[in-house]
Each structure stands twice: as structure tokens, then as C-alpha cells.
Design an enzyme around this catalytic site. Sequence first.
Site, short mmCIF file in Angstrom:
data_model
loop_
_atom_site.label_atom_id
_atom_site.label_comp_id
_atom_site.label_asym_id
_atom_site.label_seq_id
_atom_site.Cartn_x
_atom_site.Cartn_y
_atom_site.Cartn_z
N ASP A 24 -2.79 63.91 15.14
CA ASP A 24 -4.04 63.25 14.74
C ASP A 24 -4.53 63.67 13.35
O ASP A 24 -5.34 62.99 12.74
CB ASP A 24 -5.15 63.54 15.76
CG ASP A 24 -4.93 62.83 17.08
OD1 ASP A 24 -3.91 62.13 17.22
OD2 ASP A 24 -5.78 62.97 17.99
N ARG A 38 4.47 60.80 19.38
CA ARG A 38 4.51 62.26 19.45
C ARG A 38 5.90 62.81 19.72
O ARG A 38 6.13 64.01 19.65
CB ARG A 38 3.58 62.73 20.57
CG ARG A 38 2.32 63.32 20.05
CD ARG A 38 1.29 63.57 21.08
NE ARG A 38 1.71 64.21 22.29
CZ ARG A 38 0.88 64.45 23.31
NH1 ARG A 38 -0.39 64.10 23.20
NH2 ARG A 38 1.28 65.02 24.41
O1 F6P Z 1 -2.38 65.38 20.33
C1 F6P Z 1 -3.50 64.56 20.19
C2 F6P Z 1 -3.29 63.35 21.00
O2 F6P Z 1 -2.11 62.81 20.55
C3 F6P Z 1 -4.41 62.31 20.97
O3 F6P Z 1 -4.37 61.43 19.94
C4 F6P Z 1 -4.26 61.66 22.31
O4 F6P Z 1 -5.47 61.07 22.72
C5 F6P Z 1 -3.89 62.81 23.15
O5 F6P Z 1 -3.15 63.67 22.36
C6 F6P Z 1 -3.15 62.42 24.41
O6 F6P Z 1 -2.63 63.55 24.99
P1 F6P Z 1 -2.06 63.70 26.47
O7 F6P Z 1 -1.73 62.35 26.96
O8 F6P Z 1 -0.90 64.59 26.30
O9 F6P Z 1 -3.14 64.33 27.26
#
Ligand code: F6P
Length: 342
Positions: free
Chosen positions: A127, A275
Site C-alpha cells: 500500500d 501481493r
Molecule cells: O497489506 C495491505 C493490504 O494489502 C491491504 O491493501 C488489504 O486491504 C489488506 O492487506 C488485505 O489483507 P489480508 O486479506 O491479508 O487480511
Amino acid sequence: MRVGVLTGGGDCPGLNAVIRGLVRKAERVYGDEVIGFLDGYLGLLEDRWIPLDVEACRGILPRGGTIIGTTRHTPYMVEGGVEIVKETLARHDIEALVVIGGEGTLSCANRLHEEGVPIVGIPKTIDNDVGGTEMTFGFDTAVQIATDAIDRLHTTAESHNRVMVVEVMGRHVGHIATWAGIAGGATVTLVPEEPFDIQAVCDSLVRRHERGRFASIVVVAEGAVPAEGTMTVPEPTVDEYGHQRLGGIVNVVASEIEARTGFETRVTVLGHVQRGGTPTAFDRVLSTWYGVSAMEAAHDRDFGTMVALRNGEVVRAPLAESIAELKYTHPDLLDAMRTFFS
Ligand code: F6P
């Protein structure tokens, strides 16, 4: 010296490159030893860890994710958690703990530092919202993935004369949306920094289509919010850590666009694809630089600091200062982006 390392929060491309960088510096330059606590702070609480040496880090530079696992667990969720952390560190003669994480993980690191745990932080998150640094690693990779996706959406949008609405990550800030929106030539981009008016979005699409273009790309950050009273969006659910599960606003935006303009609309949610996988060359370099520099800070016992990119170089910044506020998208960049809206 023995050094512990952990990765916390959501994973991101470049975590393994950071680990490799700090292990290399520790072992080959200082003759220090590193152990990796598994699954973030949980590994410290449960005394689960693996030894990390140069051999263990072979081949991990281009690998996404983190070889030591990650969770959003913090010692503050457990009665006596801080004492348990201190005991674990003492049991393994750990003199420095390197914490690699985003806003939540680093805020916890700062609290632990204030309670006497010797910590050096490394900012990570796709982010890119951690304050005190110009860039977190993982961001560049996420932008590249989102841009590639938008490029692909253009051709299918044009074939069918459709509006493609694509949701990218970015819970509090619109860095990914803004960069990918500009790089991908989006028609409109919606970011959390500026509440949007869905009717203005639709008017903009109509103007563009009246000028002879029949396909458009709308980029929506998952944390984008409608201006008050303009549109109802579903309440986000919350995970076991009290962390809001975002994602899905794109469906409401798309159906409003279709209903208000009559243009055929389709939705793409990029989600965790942003990611996963291998980091870009830039992220590999930044991660390596962060890892090596954090190890230097740890070896110097410069605790309560975080490595940060400032004016093109990696420096040490006070952890407390860095997590004091989120880093929002530069208003000039938002202005530049708006130049391309119809
Ligand atoms: O790492 C930040 C992020 O990518 C945010 O943009 C997103 O909302 C969140 O992680 C989602 O994370 P998870 O689904 O792993 O809880």
C-alpha cells in the site's frame, strides 16, 4: 551478536530479499547469527523459530511471500505478552530484533521498544502508506501487476465497448490506484484520499463516450469512499484481528455506472494477486538495501529506529516519528492524474 527477525502483517513481494540482505550482512560482515521467528510476533510468543544463515537464504531473492511466515498477531493480544517476548529473546540471547512490517506491525514494534525491547524496524507494504519513508518495498511490484492487468483490460474493453471497473488494494491511501491508474491510462481513478461522487464519475464517462470513445477503464482503490449521501456501500466485515476486510466497493460502483449511463460494465478485482509472486528489480534492490541497512543499525544498537528511503538514499529514522502518520498520495500527483479525466 545474535539477532532475531520477524515479518508481520500482510505479506508482500521483497520480504525474502530483505531477509537475505540482513542475513548476508550479519554473517559475512559481522560474524553475527540470525534466527527467524515464525509467523510474526506469534513465533516470539510461542518460541517457534528457525536458524537463518546464508545457506538457508539461497534462491529466495526472487521468491514472493516470506520464508518465515506472517500473521497480524501482536503480544498485546495476550495477557503478559510483552514479558513472554522478553523471555523468549533472553532465552536465545537475542540482542536485537528486526521487525519487518507495515503500520500495524511497526506501531507494535514501537510500543515494544518503549517497553525496553531492542528493535529496528523495516517498512513494508504494497500500500506504500507507511510515513517517514518515500517508499515501502512491494509497492513497485503491486503497481506493475495492476498496470499489466489494466493494459490487458483495455483491449477487451475496446473489443466490446465496455466500461471495465478494476479494484486495486489500498485501504487508507490511493498510491497503487494512482500510479497504476496513470501508468495504465485509466479514464477515472477513485482513491480513499478524496471521496467521490458517482454521478460525476458517470458524467465523465458519458462525456468521453460522446466524443467517440466507447470503452473506459475505471480504477477503484478498495478503500475509496463515496461522498456523503451519494451512494450506499456495504459495511466491511472484520477479521479475527479486528482488521476490516475491504474489497467489494467495485461491485457497487460498477452497477451504479451501468444503471446511470447504460454502458455495459464489467468488474475485475485484482486482490491478492497484487501481493503474490516475484518482486520487480526495483523492489529486490530496495529490499536488499533495507535489509543490509537494518542489520547495520541493529549491529550499532541503534534501537527504536526504522530504515527509510529519503531523497534517494536509505537512512535511519525514529520509529515513533515514522509511524506517527500515514503517507498519503501527493496532491500534485492526484492533480496530474485528474488532468486525464474527461
Ligand atoms: O497489506 C495491505 C493490504 O494489502 C491491504 O491493501 C488489504 O486491504 C489488506 O492487506 C488485505 O489483507 P489480508 O486479506 O491479508 O487480511
